[in-house]
Every structure is written in C-alpha cells, then in structure tokens.
Design an enzyme around this catalytic site. Structure first.
Site, short mmCIF file in Angstrom:
data_model
loop_
_atom_site.label_atom_id
_atom_site.label_comp_id
_atom_site.label_asym_id
_atom_site.label_seq_id
_atom_site.Cartn_x
_atom_site.Cartn_y
_atom_site.Cartn_z
N ARG A 170 6.58 -1.57 1.06
CA ARG A 170 5.91 -2.37 2.09
C ARG A 170 5.25 -3.61 1.47
NH1 ARG A 170 7.64 1.59 4.68
NH2 ARG A 170 9.49 0.57 3.96
N SER A 259 3.15 2.44 11.89
CA SER A 259 2.23 3.11 10.96
C SER A 259 1.05 2.19 10.69
CB SER A 259 2.94 3.40 9.64
OG SER A 259 4.08 4.16 9.89
N GLU A 363 -1.52 -1.16 6.96
CA GLU A 363 -0.20 -1.78 6.77
C GLU A 363 -0.08 -3.12 7.51
OE1 GLU A 363 3.45 0.69 7.16
OE2 GLU A 363 4.19 -0.97 8.37
C1 LIG Z 1 6.43 0.99 17.23
C2 LIG Z 1 6.52 0.33 15.86
C3 LIG Z 1 7.30 0.90 14.86
C4 LIG Z 1 7.40 0.29 13.59
N1 LIG Z 1 8.17 0.89 12.64
C5 LIG Z 1 8.28 0.31 11.41
C6 LIG Z 1 9.09 0.93 10.40
O1 LIG Z 1 9.73 1.95 10.61
N2 LIG Z 1 9.14 0.32 9.18
C7 LIG Z 1 8.47 -0.83 8.91
O2 LIG Z 1 8.56 -1.31 7.77
N3 LIG Z 1 7.70 -1.44 9.86
C8 LIG Z 1 7.60 -0.90 11.09
N4 LIG Z 1 6.82 -1.49 12.05
C9 LIG Z 1 6.08 -2.73 11.72
C10 LIG Z 1 6.78 -4.03 12.18
O3 LIG Z 1 7.67 -3.80 13.23
C11 LIG Z 1 7.53 -4.72 11.05
O4 LIG Z 1 6.66 -5.03 9.99
C12 LIG Z 1 8.21 -6.03 11.52
O5 LIG Z 1 9.06 -6.52 10.52
C13 LIG Z 1 7.22 -7.11 11.93
O6 LIG Z 1 7.98 -8.14 12.54
P1 LIG Z 1 7.33 -9.15 13.56
O7 LIG Z 1 8.36 -10.18 13.84
O8 LIG Z 1 6.80 -8.43 14.74
O9 LIG Z 1 6.15 -9.77 12.69
P2 LIG Z 1 4.73 -10.31 13.23
O10 LIG Z 1 3.89 -9.15 13.60
O11 LIG Z 1 4.94 -11.36 14.24
O12 LIG Z 1 4.15 -10.94 11.89
C14 LIG Z 1 3.65 -10.14 10.84
C15 LIG Z 1 3.22 -11.04 9.67
O13 LIG Z 1 4.37 -11.64 9.11
C16 LIG Z 1 4.29 -13.06 9.23
N5 LIG Z 1 5.61 -13.53 9.63
C17 LIG Z 1 6.30 -13.26 10.75
N6 LIG Z 1 7.48 -13.90 10.73
C18 LIG Z 1 7.52 -14.59 9.57
C19 LIG Z 1 8.47 -15.45 8.97
N7 LIG Z 1 9.62 -15.76 9.56
N8 LIG Z 1 8.18 -15.99 7.77
C20 LIG Z 1 7.01 -15.70 7.14
N9 LIG Z 1 6.08 -14.91 7.67
C21 LIG Z 1 6.33 -14.35 8.87
C22 LIG Z 1 3.25 -13.36 10.28
O14 LIG Z 1 2.63 -14.61 10.05
C23 LIG Z 1 2.30 -12.19 10.10
O15 LIG Z 1 1.40 -12.46 9.06
C24 LIG Z 1 6.69 -0.91 13.33
C25 LIG Z 1 5.90 -1.48 14.35
C26 LIG Z 1 5.82 -0.87 15.59
C27 LIG Z 1 4.99 -1.50 16.68
#
Ligand SMILES: Cc1cc2nc3c(=O)[nH]c(=O)nc-3n(C[C@H](O)[C@H](O)[C@H](O)COP(=O)(O)OP(=O)(O)OC[C@H]3O[C@@H](n4cnc5c(N)ncnc54)[C@H](O)[C@@H]3O)c2cc1C
EC number: 1.3.1.98
Length: 371
Positions: A170, A259, A363
């Site tokens: 992570r 998580s 996380e």
């Molecule tokens: C129900 C649920 C289940 C999940 N299961 C998992 C899992 O199994 N495994 C796991 O690893 N994670 C999991 N996650 C966490 C999450 O989905 C991931 O971390 C996902 O990759 C976040 O993507 P996002 O586009 O929503 O990021 P955001 O929440 O929009 O952004 C998160 C961070 O990343 C930055 N960011 C976003 N896009 C970019 C980009 N293009 N370049 C640079 N920085 C950027 C943002 O500025 C912010 O700081 C889960 C979340 C939920 C709600």
C-alpha cells in the site's frame, strides 16, 4: 475547455460521502486540461486536490481551501509486445480518469491476464499506483510497466518505471509525498500527478493462476492452480460483496474508504507477544537492521482488542460505525460527517494501541483532518 463549477461538496464525490465544500472545482476531460489546471494552481500557489473516484480520501468537514481537479479522462489502448519466450504479452495503456473496474472487466473480456484479482476496487486507474492497490494475492506492482505523470516539482511530464515508483505494501514513492496532507492543503496532491498507466499483461488463453487461499477455495481449485479469468473475476466480486467491499448505494457498509487501517508490519519478535491465534505472514527484513518482519492482520487486532463489527454507533448517535460485515472498514450509516468517522477511528486506534502496543496507521489519505 475544462468545466469549471463554482462550488461542490466533497461529500458528493467521495465513497464515504463526507467532506465539506471545495473552494473551486474543475472537471478535466483531457490530459491537456489536467496539466494546465494543475500548473495554473501551482503557479498561483493555490492548494490543489486531484480527485479520482474519492474512494481513498477522508476530507475535513470544513472542505478543501483550494481547487479540486476531478480527473475525467478515459481511454484504453494496446500494443502487442514481441513474444520472447513463453506467452505473448500486451502493453495496455489506460487514461488516469478511466474507472478502474471497467479496465479490469475489459482485460478479462480480452483474455488478458494480470488484473482479474483486482476486480471491484473502486476509483480510477490513475490512483492505482499511488498506494499500489492490491487484493486477493495481486497488486499493481506485479504488472505495471510505467506511468506518465506531471511532475509538479518541475512542471514537466515524465515517465516513471515500475522500479522508480519504489512500490511497497500500500505504498509507493508517490504516496510518500502525501505525508503532510492532514495539515497542509498544499500537500493534498502528490508531487507526481499520474496521467496514464501502462500494464504488461499476458495473453493467456483466458486462464490465470489463483494466488490466494480464500479465492482458491471459493473457486474449488488448489492455490497456484489455474481458473478462468471470468470465474476469478466473478468470485472476487462475490467475495468482496460479502464483505461490503463493492460499492452499493443501498448498503451503508460500503459507504467507506474500504480498509481504514493498513495491516501493520512489525518485527517478528513482537509477534511472539501476541496470542498464537493471531495471523502473521512473513514480510521480509528491515533494510537497516536486517531484523525479520511480519505482517499482522489489522482486522484480527481490532476484533480481539474488543471492537466487534458495527462498533461505534453509540459514540456518534448512530451516524458512523465499523462495518457490520468486517472490522476493517469505517462506515457512514447515512448521516455521518467526517468528525464522526474520526471519532470512531480514534477509539479503535487507541484501543488497539492499549491492547497490543501496536499503532494502526490509516490507509486513506486524510485531508485537513487527523486521528
Ligand atoms: C469499498 C471499497 C473497497 C476498496 N478496496 C480496496 C482494495 O481491495 N485494495 C486497495 O488497495 N484499495 C481499496 N480501496 C481503496 C481505493 O479504492 C483505492 O485506493 C483506489 O485506487 C483509490 O482511487 P480513487 O480514484 O478513488 O482515488 P481518490 O480517493 O480520488 O484519491 C486518493 C489519493 O490519490 C490521489 N490521486 C488520485 N488520482 C491521482 C492521480 N491520477 N495521480 C496522482 N494522485 C492521484 C489523490 O490526490 C488522493 O490523495 C477500496 C475503497 C473502497 C471504498
């Protein structure tokens, strides 16, 4: 032109459905718009938040004192790589704003192996390298070739290879630049803004090895044996839904960031102080001391410190609690604000600390708030 909207509440764009208003809001549909919007904010010294699916942030009720740039670029392209030995491989390039699970579904349809176990993870492709997303024995580091990114330190678009991203559990070099996001809005977006991600996937004849015991059991195969890509995807989605880990507007157990705490990695000696039943997995060695490390289960530590599923409702008049399906997700029961989620998270973190002497680390990226 990018779409500029006056005000938007982050609660409408995050999977926990909390977070106050953004001062300014831009939707960027092209890579050029992303680059221009961020360069403009950086040059004006305006705090900027790059937002994908909002599934890994917890933003303050006070909102974000700057510009939110919502990434809305889409597109997948492929290039056949020459087969040296073994199976042919395909380089798949994905735009940062493409919905991640659509990417996975597309690769499964195309018979491309490598991402199927990452089915059902919310958010956009561009965020996947940020914390090296992982699940069911796979993570992005296993297949990512390189990224293209805007380096905010120089204003240039650069390519960073898998090795340069320094992936860990992570973790990546990108995530480490978010360390001060809780207190400094200028640190809400990482130094590198991912514009596109390239994966090298195998053209496998639609089968994949299963690398996770629980998934193998569900599929009726031994760990390491093969199953069809579609079966892996279907079973992963089913297992995830059972834990509230697939977004579902009707299920408050999914109004979360997934998580909430990472699994702690601790010196193996500390494991000996826990009950024998505490799960622990080898996690290599400390690079400085050479000491053996183990990864513990945060869910186990939480449950066995006295925090059952659904814990926390009485702390915040029912507005937030741990998920009723598993103890690692912190959920909005419908009317929660960020401070409610933080209240429950603090109680859990402090309880685990006093029961086991282990500090849990959140996380998601905390923006303008902290535990
Ligand atoms: C129900 C649920 C289940 C999940 N299961 C998992 C899992 O199994 N495994 C796991 O690893 N994670 C999991 N996650 C966490 C999450 O989905 C991931 O971390 C996902 O990759 C976040 O993507 P996002 O586009 O929503 O990021 P955001 O929440 O929009 O952004 C998160 C961070 O990343 C930055 N960011 C976003 N896009 C970019 C980009 N293009 N370049 C640079 N920085 C950027 C943002 O500025 C912010 O700081 C889960 C979340 C939920 C709600």
């Amino acid at each position: 032109m990018s779409t500029q909207v006056n005000t938007e509440a982050l609660a409408a764009h995050t999977t926990s459905r909390v977070g106050g208003p953004a001062q300014a809001w831009v939707v960027a549909d092209t890579e050029k718009q992303i680059v221009e919007a961020i360069r403009e904010a950086d040059q004006a010294d305006t705090p900027v938040l790059v937002l994908g699916g909002g599934s890994n942030i917890l933003a303050a009720d006070a909102g974000f004192p700057g510009t939110v740039v919502r990434l809305a670029t889409t597109g997948i392209s492929t290039e056949e790589l020459t087969a040296d030995s073994g199976q042919p491989r395909v380089r798949v390039t994905v735009a940062a704003g493409h919905v991640w699970d659509d990417v996975v579904a597309w690769t499964v349809d195309q018979g491309l192996t490598g991402l199927e176990a990452l089915s059902g993870i919310p958010g956009c492709a561009g965020a996947t390298p940020v914390q090296n997303v992982g699940a069911y024995g796979a993570d992005i580091a296993q297949t990512l070739h390189q990224i293209r990114a805007l380096d905010r330190a120089t204003g240039e678009v650069v390519e960073l290879s898998n090795a340069e991203l320094e992936f860990g559990y992570r973790d990546s070099i990108i995530k480490r630049t978010l360390a001060d996001a809780a207190t400094d809005p200028r640190a809400a977006t990482p130094r590198w803004v991912v514009l596109s991600v390239e994966f090298d996937l195998r053209r496998s004849g639609s089968e994949a090895p299963v690398r996770y015991a629980q998934l193998a059991r569900a599929l009726g195969v031994e760990e390491g044996e093969h199953a069809s890509l579609q079966a892996v995807r279907d079973h992963v989605l089913q297992l995830r839904a059972g834990k509230g880990m697939v977004l579902n507007a009707d299920d408050h157990d999914t109004w979360s960031t997934g998580s909430f705490f990472t699994n702690p990695i601790v010196p193996a000696a500390l494991r000996a102080q826990l009950p024998d039943t505490a799960p622990a997995f080898g996690a290599g060695e400390d690079p400085e001391s050479g000491e053996a490390l183990v990864k513990l289960s945060a869910a186990w530590l939480i449950e066995h410190a006295g925090f059952p599923r659904g814990f926390g409702t009485d702390l915040v008049e029912g507005r937030a609690s741990l998920s009723t399906k598993h103890t690692l997700a912190l959920t909005n029961r419908g009317q929660a604000c960020t401070e409610d989620l933080i209240t429950v998270a603090r109680a859990v973190r402090d309880g685990v600390q006093s029961a086991w002497g282990i500090e849990l680390t959140p996380e998601p990226v905390l923006l303008g708030c902290s535990l």
